[in-house]
Design a protein around this motif. Structure first.
Motif: not given
Length: 270
Positions: A78-88, A96-108
């Motif tokens: 659901k839209k409210e599950d997306i990370i930017n919505e949860q952080l809001k 306020k997010i300065n870094y994103i570490i991506l473990s790998h590039l699968h869609p999840d």
């Protein structure tokens, strides 16, 4: 003495549902939700860092590749599950997010990256080579990534032995001993994992699909084995996790049950 890592929070940003009997031999039938785990790390001097970003609504777009993915892995989001919505909701703006570490590039793992335009994106050097090749087996969904993805990249070479984490090679991300990025192949070549010494915690992405499933590794069926980049390396990764846990390091994988993850993190913060 003040801590460098002030807090680690967990967010479930959607999940896919799979029949356990289709994944493992000899298990009872039953469906399980595999949550897209996202971790928010609050660093004393570097600010907020995300480890992975979960799903986004793009996974439901009318594209053949996405339809195949969601057909094999039915996604609930659901839209409210997306990370930017949860952080809001937590009062944390995207700026306020300065870094994103991506473990790998699968869609999840990459869905939410587009919502943090000011964040530097970190991946391992070996995984960057996989990204450049973009073979079908790598399951890299480039269209989900931010348009300026390559411009924002910081590519980390994992080539050092560190006494703080002597088990495999790693890289001291900020040269302060707070976060060590390592890589464990198998599920994805060059998959980035994170050791946090102050918390005695290892974030292991998709080295396996659940710590409670480690002992079922040899029972993974043929098709799920093919989904892995290299199943022989996958089994080696599982053995690394077992070694870490034997040495009393807490290990969390991204698809662990939320209750387990929150229990470990709450204990770390208490």
């Amino acid at each position: 003495m003040s801590k460098t890592i002030e807090k680690i929070d967990y967010f479930s940003c959607g999940y896919c549902t799979n029949d356990m009997q289709k994944i493992f031999k000899g298990v009872c039938s039953g469906k399980r939700n595999f949550h897209a785990g996202v971790f928010l790390i609050k660093h004393k001097t570097r600010g907020y860092i995300l480890y992975d970003t979960g799903y986004s609504m793009k996974i439901f777009e009318n594209k053949l590749k996405y339809k195949i993915y969601t057909g094999l892995n039915p996604v609930t989001l659901k839209k409210e599950d997306i990370i930017n919505e949860q952080l809001k909701k937590e009062g944390i703006g995207t700026e306020k997010i300065n870094y994103i570490i991506l473990s790998h590039l699968h869609p999840d793992h990459i869905g939410g990256a587009e919502f943090f335009p000011d964040a530097q994106i970190i991946i391992t050097d070996e995984y960057f080579q996989e990204y450049k090749k973009s073979s079908f087996k790598s399951l890299i969904f480039k269209e989900i990534l931010p348009e300026n993805f390559e411009e924002r990249l910081k590519i980390i070479e994992i080539n050092s032995h560190n006494s703080a984490f002597p088990y495999i090679k790693s890289h001291d991300l900020f040269n302060d001993g707070s976060l060590f990025l390592s890589r464990i192949d198998g599920h994805a070549k060059g998959q980035g994992c994170l050791f946090i010494p102050e918390k005695n915690l290892f974030l292991a992405a998709d080295v396996c699909w659940g710590i409670d499933l480690l002992e079922l590794t040899d029972k993974i069926k043929f098709i799920p084995r093919l989904i892995q980049n290299n199943f022989s390396e996958y089994k080696k990764g599982v053995e690394i996790l077992k070694k870490l846990m034997k040495n009393n390091i807490d290990v969390i994988v991204s698809h662990d049950m939320p209750e387990r993850i929150r229990g470990i993190l709450n204990e770390k913060d208490s």
